[in-house]
Each structure stands twice: as C-alpha cells, then as structure tokens.
Write an enzyme that holds these catalytic residues in place. Sequence first.
Site, PDB file in Angstrom:
ATOM      1  N   GLY A  76       0.802  -1.220   0.000  1.00  0.00           N
ATOM      2  CA  GLY A  76       0.000   0.000   0.000  1.00  0.00           C
ATOM      3  C   GLY A  76       0.834   1.268   0.000  1.00  0.00           C
ATOM      4  O   GLY A  76       1.837   1.378  -0.706  1.00  0.00           O
ATOM      5  N   VAL A  77       0.432   2.223   0.815  1.00  0.00           N
ATOM      6  CA  VAL A  77       1.125   3.514   0.928  1.00  0.00           C
ATOM      7  C   VAL A  77       2.578   3.305   1.345  1.00  0.00           C
ATOM      8  O   VAL A  77       3.495   3.920   0.796  1.00  0.00           O
ATOM      9  CB  VAL A  77       0.418   4.437   1.953  1.00  0.00           C
ATOM     10  CG1 VAL A  77       1.224   5.690   2.223  1.00  0.00           C
ATOM     11  CG2 VAL A  77      -0.977   4.798   1.487  1.00  0.00           C
ATOM     12  N   ASP A  78       2.787   2.430   2.305  1.00  0.00           N
ATOM     13  CA  ASP A  78       4.128   2.152   2.821  1.00  0.00           C
ATOM     14  C   ASP A  78       5.053   1.677   1.695  1.00  0.00           C
ATOM     15  O   ASP A  78       6.159   2.186   1.521  1.00  0.00           O
ATOM     16  CB  ASP A  78       4.030   1.102   3.919  1.00  0.00           C
ATOM     17  CG  ASP A  78       5.288   0.951   4.760  1.00  0.00           C
ATOM     18  OD1 ASP A  78       6.164   1.840   4.726  1.00  0.00           O
ATOM     19  OD2 ASP A  78       5.385  -0.067   5.471  1.00  0.00           O
ATOM     20  N   SER A  84      -4.472   3.226   8.212  1.00  0.00           N
ATOM     21  CA  SER A  84      -5.102   1.982   8.691  1.00  0.00           C
ATOM     22  C   SER A  84      -6.348   1.543   7.920  1.00  0.00           C
ATOM     23  O   SER A  84      -6.976   0.562   8.297  1.00  0.00           O
ATOM     24  CB  SER A  84      -5.433   2.049  10.191  1.00  0.00           C
ATOM     25  OG  SER A  84      -4.257   1.928  10.949  1.00  0.00           O
ATOM     26  N   THR A  85      -6.725   2.238   6.853  1.00  0.00           N
ATOM     27  CA  THR A  85      -7.965   1.877   6.162  1.00  0.00           C
ATOM     28  C   THR A  85      -7.774   0.877   5.028  1.00  0.00           C
ATOM     29  O   THR A  85      -8.744   0.417   4.440  1.00  0.00           O
ATOM     30  CB  THR A  85      -8.678   3.121   5.593  1.00  0.00           C
ATOM     31  OG1 THR A  85      -7.838   3.743   4.622  1.00  0.00           O
ATOM     32  CG2 THR A  85      -9.031   4.102   6.694  1.00  0.00           C
ATOM     33  N   TYR A 122      -5.003  -2.834   6.924  1.00  0.00           N
ATOM     34  CA  TYR A 122      -5.247  -2.914   8.368  1.00  0.00           C
ATOM     35  C   TYR A 122      -6.729  -2.932   8.714  1.00  0.00           C
ATOM     36  O   TYR A 122      -7.107  -3.127   9.865  1.00  0.00           O
ATOM     37  CB  TYR A 122      -4.528  -1.786   9.105  1.00  0.00           C
ATOM     38  CG  TYR A 122      -3.033  -2.028   9.282  1.00  0.00           C
ATOM     39  CD1 TYR A 122      -2.355  -3.040   8.607  1.00  0.00           C
ATOM     40  CD2 TYR A 122      -2.302  -1.235  10.139  1.00  0.00           C
ATOM     41  CE1 TYR A 122      -1.000  -3.258   8.784  1.00  0.00           C
ATOM     42  CE2 TYR A 122      -0.940  -1.446  10.326  1.00  0.00           C
ATOM     43  CZ  TYR A 122      -0.302  -2.463   9.644  1.00  0.00           C
ATOM     44  OH  TYR A 122       1.043  -2.676   9.832  1.00  0.00           O
TER      45      TYR A 122
END
Length: 170
Positions: free
Chosen positions: A31-33, A122-123, A126
Amino acid sequence: MTIQLLQGDITKITVEAIVNAANSTLLGGGGVDGAIHSVGGPEILRACQAIRNKQGICETGEAVITTAGDLPAKKVIHAVGPIFNVDAEMEQQKQLLANCYLNSLKLAEAHHLKSVAFPNISTGAYGFPKAIAAKVAIKTVLHYPSSIIETVIFVCFDDENYQMYHKILK
C-alpha cells in the site's frame, strides 16, 4: 491551519512532510508504505533501519521521522496505525489511530515543518472502517493547536475515502 483534500498519489505531493502509514518494523510493506519506500528510494529504508537499530520496533500509535529520499517532500513521518480488530474495544482503537495523527503533527512541529500530507491511515490492509477513520483523522487534526503547521492535506488514493472526507469536511 488550512485543511485541504486531494485525491491522488501521496508520493507526488510537494509538501514539507508526508506521513507514511507504516508497519511496526519500519522496513516497508504494501500500500502507501510500499509506494513511499519504492518512490523514495533506499535512503528511506536506511534511515528506518537506523531507527530500528536504535529503538527497536515502532509501537502502534507512535511515529518517527526520516529523510524523504527521492520524494518531492523534505521528510517522511512514519506513523504506525492500528490493525482493526472487531473484538477489541472501539474507543481504544480510535485513540490509537488518533495518536498516529497527533504524534505525526508533534513531530512536524518539532522539526518546524509548515505543511503535512496524510494518507488514510489503517484503512487499507489494516481494515479500519473508513468512515470511522475519516472522522478520527479530521477531528484530531482540527483540534490540534499549532502555531507552526500552516497546511494539512488529506490525500485520498481511492474515491470512497475521498467522498467520505469531502462530506465530513463540508
């Protein structure tokens, strides 16, 4: 403090700091990470490894700051969001999520950064309910007293999050 809302890719935003929805290892992920580590290059990973060697993992709700490597931002603030658990106390989970935003803003202030862009922490993987997470994020930022931070941008990658943030911010 001005709040803005954008739909797009946080790795392309020109601000002083972008926030990474990191995992506790700080060593990249999906994802973003994964996008931030990929676009930012190995300098971010090296900085995260140095933090890990010094302090160990980053606990849920906590945040650390590194270089932004090849990103257009100056810094990356890595905030570790909670993994949503339907059996856990909701208020506690909301507080852990709020802590991600609070601790990110505190780090930005400590480093005299005037603009910060947040993803929807977190969406994704997570599993935090998007509507609840949006309310927590916006409420936390709106109530944060800052004399340094001038602009906060919520950057939504998907249309569903964008529409929720737009509705709440209206």
